[in-house]
Design a protein around this motif. Sequence first.
Motif, PDB file in Angstrom:
ATOM      1  N   LEU A   1     -18.560  10.288   3.474  1.00 54.23           N
ATOM      2  CA  LEU A   1     -17.306  10.778   4.064  1.00 54.23           C
ATOM      3  C   LEU A   1     -16.378   9.622   4.413  1.00 54.23           C
ATOM      4  O   LEU A   1     -15.165   9.689   4.154  1.00 54.23           O
ATOM      5  N   LEU A   2     -16.937   8.566   4.980  1.00 50.77           N
ATOM      6  CA  LEU A   2     -16.128   7.410   5.333  1.00 50.77           C
ATOM      7  C   LEU A   2     -15.525   6.776   4.082  1.00 50.77           C
ATOM      8  O   LEU A   2     -14.346   6.422   4.067  1.00 50.77           O
ATOM      9  N   HIS A   3     -16.323   6.660   3.028  1.00 55.65           N
ATOM     10  CA  HIS A   3     -15.822   6.087   1.784  1.00 55.65           C
ATOM     11  C   HIS A   3     -14.700   6.947   1.210  1.00 55.65           C
ATOM     12  O   HIS A   3     -13.680   6.432   0.748  1.00 55.65           O
ATOM     13  N   ARG A   4     -14.896   8.276   1.236  1.00 50.16           N
ATOM     14  CA  ARG A   4     -13.868   9.183   0.725  1.00 50.16           C
ATOM     15  C   ARG A   4     -12.583   9.065   1.527  1.00 50.16           C
ATOM     16  O   ARG A   4     -11.484   9.007   0.961  1.00 50.16           O
ATOM     17  N   ASP A   5     -12.692   9.002   2.858  1.00 53.76           N
ATOM     18  CA  ASP A   5     -11.504   8.877   3.707  1.00 53.76           C
ATOM     19  C   ASP A   5     -10.793   7.552   3.478  1.00 53.76           C
ATOM     20  O   ASP A   5      -9.563   7.492   3.430  1.00 53.76           O
ATOM     21  N   ARG A   6     -11.564   6.476   3.341  1.00 50.82           N
ATOM     22  CA  ARG A   6     -10.946   5.170   3.081  1.00 50.82           C
ATOM     23  C   ARG A   6     -10.241   5.150   1.732  1.00 50.82           C
ATOM     24  O   ARG A   6      -9.162   4.579   1.602  1.00 50.82           O
ATOM     25  N   GLU A   7     -10.849   5.760   0.730  1.00 55.09           N
ATOM     26  CA  GLU A   7     -10.238   5.815  -0.599  1.00 55.09           C
ATOM     27  C   GLU A   7      -8.948   6.623  -0.560  1.00 55.09           C
ATOM     28  O   GLU A   7      -7.942   6.235  -1.151  1.00 55.09           O
ATOM     29  N   ALA A   8      -8.955   7.752   0.159  1.00 55.28           N
ATOM     30  CA  ALA A   8      -7.741   8.566   0.284  1.00 55.28           C
ATOM     31  C   ALA A   8      -6.647   7.802   1.022  1.00 55.28           C
ATOM     32  O   ALA A   8      -5.467   7.853   0.633  1.00 55.28           O
ATOM     33  N   ALA A   9      -7.007   7.053   2.049  1.00 54.88           N
ATOM     34  CA  ALA A   9      -6.018   6.261   2.789  1.00 54.88           C
ATOM     35  C   ALA A   9      -5.468   5.140   1.914  1.00 54.88           C
ATOM     36  O   ALA A   9      -4.264   4.841   1.949  1.00 54.88           O
ATOM     37  N   ARG A  10      -6.325   4.530   1.079  1.00 52.14           N
ATOM     38  CA  ARG A  10      -5.858   3.460   0.189  1.00 52.14           C
ATOM     39  C   ARG A  10      -4.884   4.007  -0.852  1.00 52.14           C
ATOM     40  O   ARG A  10      -3.828   3.413  -1.105  1.00 52.14           O
ATOM     41  N   ILE A  11      -5.188   5.173  -1.411  1.00 49.78           N
ATOM     42  CA  ILE A  11      -4.297   5.783  -2.403  1.00 49.78           C
ATOM     43  C   ILE A  11      -2.960   6.139  -1.765  1.00 49.78           C
ATOM     44  O   ILE A  11      -1.890   5.904  -2.347  1.00 49.78           O
ATOM     45  N   GLU A  12      -2.999   6.703  -0.578  1.00 56.21           N
ATOM     46  CA  GLU A  12      -1.760   7.056   0.137  1.00 56.21           C
ATOM     47  C   GLU A  12      -0.933   5.808   0.441  1.00 56.21           C
ATOM     48  O   GLU A  12       0.294   5.814   0.299  1.00 56.21           O
ATOM     49  N   LEU A  13      -1.589   4.737   0.828  1.00 61.29           N
ATOM     50  CA  LEU A  13      -0.886   3.484   1.107  1.00 61.29           C
ATOM     51  C   LEU A  13      -0.246   2.929  -0.164  1.00 61.29           C
ATOM     52  O   LEU A  13       0.893   2.441  -0.132  1.00 61.29           O
ATOM     53  N   GLU A  14      -0.950   3.026  -1.291  1.00 63.79           N
ATOM     54  CA  GLU A  14      -0.374   2.561  -2.557  1.00 63.79           C
ATOM     55  C   GLU A  14       0.825   3.399  -2.952  1.00 63.79           C
ATOM     56  O   GLU A  14       1.836   2.863  -3.447  1.00 63.79           O
ATOM     57  N   ARG A  15       0.763   4.719  -2.757  1.00 66.68           N
ATOM     58  CA  ARG A  15       1.911   5.591  -3.070  1.00 66.68           C
ATOM     59  C   ARG A  15       3.108   5.235  -2.194  1.00 66.68           C
ATOM     60  O   ARG A  15       4.245   5.174  -2.661  1.00 66.68           O
ATOM     61  N   GLU A  16       2.839   5.032  -0.899  1.00 67.81           N
ATOM     62  CA  GLU A  16       3.927   4.672   0.023  1.00 67.81           C
ATOM     63  C   GLU A  16       4.541   3.333  -0.372  1.00 67.81           C
ATOM     64  O   GLU A  16       5.759   3.171  -0.354  1.00 67.81           O
ATOM     65  N   HIS A  17       3.711   2.392  -0.746  1.00 74.67           N
ATOM     66  CA  HIS A  17       4.196   1.081  -1.170  1.00 74.67           C
ATOM     67  C   HIS A  17       5.040   1.212  -2.439  1.00 74.67           C
ATOM     68  O   HIS A  17       6.092   0.578  -2.571  1.00 74.67           O
ATOM     69  N   ALA A  18       4.600   2.052  -3.379  1.00 69.37           N
ATOM     70  CA  ALA A  18       5.356   2.255  -4.616  1.00 69.37           C
ATOM     71  C   ALA A  18       6.711   2.915  -4.327  1.00 69.37           C
ATOM     72  O   ALA A  18       7.731   2.552  -4.936  1.00 69.37           O
ATOM     73  N   ARG A  19       6.751   3.861  -3.394  1.00 64.93           N
ATOM     74  CA  ARG A  19       8.028   4.501  -3.020  1.00 64.93           C
ATOM     75  C   ARG A  19       8.986   3.475  -2.399  1.00 64.93           C
ATOM     76  O   ARG A  19      10.184   3.494  -2.693  1.00 64.93           O
ATOM     77  N   ILE A  20       8.463   2.612  -1.550  1.00 63.95           N
ATOM     78  CA  ILE A  20       9.320   1.603  -0.910  1.00 63.95           C
ATOM     79  C   ILE A  20       9.854   0.629  -1.945  1.00 63.95           C
ATOM     80  O   ILE A  20      11.051   0.291  -1.950  1.00 63.95           O
ATOM     81  N   VAL A  21       9.010   0.194  -2.862  1.00 60.58           N
ATOM     82  CA  VAL A  21       9.440  -0.740  -3.901  1.00 60.58           C
ATOM     83  C   VAL A  21      10.449  -0.071  -4.823  1.00 60.58           C
ATOM     84  O   VAL A  21      11.437  -0.694  -5.232  1.00 60.58           O
ATOM     85  N   ALA A  22      10.263   1.215  -5.141  1.00 63.76           N
ATOM     86  CA  ALA A  22      11.194   1.929  -6.030  1.00 63.76           C
ATOM     87  C   ALA A  22      12.567   2.073  -5.364  1.00 63.76           C
ATOM     88  O   ALA A  22      13.595   2.023  -6.046  1.00 63.76           O
ATOM     89  N   ARG A  23      12.609   2.251  -4.056  1.00 66.89           N
ATOM     90  CA  ARG A  23      13.890   2.366  -3.358  1.00 66.89           C
ATOM     91  C   ARG A  23      14.651   1.047  -3.334  1.00 66.89           C
ATOM     92  O   ARG A  23      15.861   1.021  -3.327  1.00 66.89           O
ATOM     93  N   LEU A  24      13.918  -0.063  -3.278  1.00 66.07           N
ATOM     94  CA  LEU A  24      14.558  -1.376  -3.206  1.00 66.07           C
ATOM     95  C   LEU A  24      15.213  -1.749  -4.533  1.00 66.07           C
ATOM     96  O   LEU A  24      16.232  -2.432  -4.547  1.00 66.07           O
ATOM     97  N   PHE A  25      14.651  -1.333  -5.635  1.00 70.68           N
ATOM     98  CA  PHE A  25      15.214  -1.729  -6.944  1.00 70.68           C
ATOM     99  C   PHE A  25      15.940  -0.627  -7.549  1.00 70.68           C
ATOM    100  O   PHE A  25      16.284   0.208  -7.868  1.00 70.68           O
TER     101      PHE A  25
END
Length: 94
Positions: A70-94
Amino acid sequence: MNTTLTPTVRHTQPPHEVETPDTHALVARRLGFVDRAALHLGMALIRWGRRPGRELARHERVATSFERSLLHRDREAARIELEREHARIVARLF
């Protein structure tokens, strides 16, 4: 009606003598090798006697494994969400 049936006379106690502790009993005795070994053996036997049974230990291992997954699954979901958020921020800048 305010009378009591028992007498209210207080008896005085004779004074108590203060007992001094025996100085011989206060001297600490050093533990020898056999005493120390017996103490350690006794503690080990107590710990061994209080260990959980095989069924409980197996249940604990299964529960720990499940909690780790469960901990691994939650960490993986948080990592994916963080990557999506990072991609959205980078897409807005360019």
